[in-house]
Structure formats: C-alpha cells, structure tokens
Design a protein around this motif. Sequence first.
Motif, PDB file in Angstrom:
ATOM      1  N   CYS A   7       0.780  -1.163  -0.136  1.00  0.00           N
ATOM      2  CA  CYS A   7       0.015   0.085  -0.085  1.00  0.00           C
ATOM      3  C   CYS A   7       0.870   1.427  -0.084  1.00  0.00           C
ATOM      4  N   THR A   9       0.620   4.926   1.350  1.00  0.00           N
ATOM      5  CA  THR A   9       0.081   5.716   2.132  1.00  0.00           C
ATOM      6  C   THR A   9       0.935   6.970   2.226  1.00  0.00           C
ATOM      7  N   SER A  18      -8.179  12.217   2.835  1.00  0.00           N
ATOM      8  CA  SER A  18      -8.364  10.741   2.958  1.00  0.00           C
ATOM      9  C   SER A  18      -9.433  10.050   3.674  1.00  0.00           C
ATOM     10  N   LEU A  22     -13.260   8.296   2.623  1.00  0.00           N
ATOM     11  CA  LEU A  22     -13.269   6.850   2.840  1.00  0.00           C
ATOM     12  C   LEU A  22     -14.361   6.514   3.510  1.00  0.00           C
ATOM     13  N   ARG A  25     -17.627   6.929   1.588  1.00  0.00           N
ATOM     14  CA  ARG A  25     -17.962   5.781   0.821  1.00  0.00           C
ATOM     15  C   ARG A  25     -18.384   4.408   1.459  1.00  0.00           C
ATOM     16  N   ASN A  26     -17.838   4.293   2.668  1.00  0.00           N
ATOM     17  CA  ASN A  26     -17.996   2.806   3.382  1.00  0.00           C
ATOM     18  C   ASN A  26     -18.818   2.664   4.568  1.00  0.00           C
ATOM     19  N   LEU A  77     -13.416  -3.843   4.140  1.00  0.00           N
ATOM     20  CA  LEU A  77     -12.330  -2.741   3.531  1.00  0.00           C
ATOM     21  C   LEU A  77     -11.152  -3.427   3.057  1.00  0.00           C
ATOM     22  N   SER A  78     -10.570  -2.830   2.032  1.00  0.00           N
ATOM     23  CA  SER A  78      -9.289  -3.339   1.580  1.00  0.00           C
ATOM     24  C   SER A  78      -8.425  -3.058   2.597  1.00  0.00           C
ATOM     25  N   CYS A  80      -5.250  -1.684   2.280  1.00  0.00           N
ATOM     26  CA  CYS A  80      -4.846  -0.296   2.179  1.00  0.00           C
ATOM     27  C   CYS A  80      -5.645   0.750   2.863  1.00  0.00           C
ATOM     28  N   ASP A  81      -6.934   0.471   2.786  1.00  0.00           N
ATOM     29  CA  ASP A  81      -8.054   1.361   3.389  1.00  0.00           C
ATOM     30  C   ASP A  81      -7.642   1.182   4.947  1.00  0.00           C
ATOM     31  N   LEU A  84      -4.669   2.871   5.806  1.00  0.00           N
ATOM     32  CA  LEU A  84      -4.619   4.314   5.677  1.00  0.00           C
ATOM     33  C   LEU A  84      -5.401   4.791   7.229  1.00  0.00           C
TER      34      LEU A  84
END
Length: 96
Positions: A7, A9, A18, A22, A25-26, A77-78, A80-81, A84
């Motif tokens: 990832c 970041t 950021s 996020l 979206r989620n 969540l991924s 990477c998310d 982050l």
Amino acid sequence: MAPKIPCTTPDVVSYSLSISPLLDRNCRTCHNPTLLTGGVNLEDFAELKRRAGTGQLIGVVSHAPGFAQMPKDGAKLSECDIELLRKWVDAGALNN
C-alpha cells in the motif's frame, strides 16, 4: 497465492483528503445523524475521534475478534484502506 501488493499511504494522512472520503464511501450511509445505525454517528468528529481512540474503529473495520464486522453485510475494507485508517489513528486521529 498472489503476492501482497504494498500500500502507498501518504507520510501524513489527512482527515479531509483521505479519511473523510473513505468514511463517506464505506460507513456514513448508515452511521450518520439521520440514521444513527447502532447509535453511531461518524459525521460527528468528536465521536469518530473517541471511537478511534478506544480501538473500536480499527477493530470493526479489520474484523478483529470481539468487534462487530463493518461494513455490516458488505465487503471488508481493503487492506490499504485499513492501513490508511490505522496510520491516521496512530498519528492521533487529527482533524487535518
């Protein structure tokens, strides 16, 4: 098994650039002042910061044992998310 893709970041994770998008979206489709699903309003920064500080935010999104899995009925969540979010929390969950 495919190799893990690293990832990328930013050095300093920005809430406004950021983290807030996020969450939009989620998370905030359910956790907002109108719905208050589970009594959680992630549009309230003070509440978000408190949940980040107790470990609850990372616990639910990483599906850690003892935490409800979020997003509920949605894909995790991924990595990477999650990374982050974790980096933002570890830096003090600043409103930056």
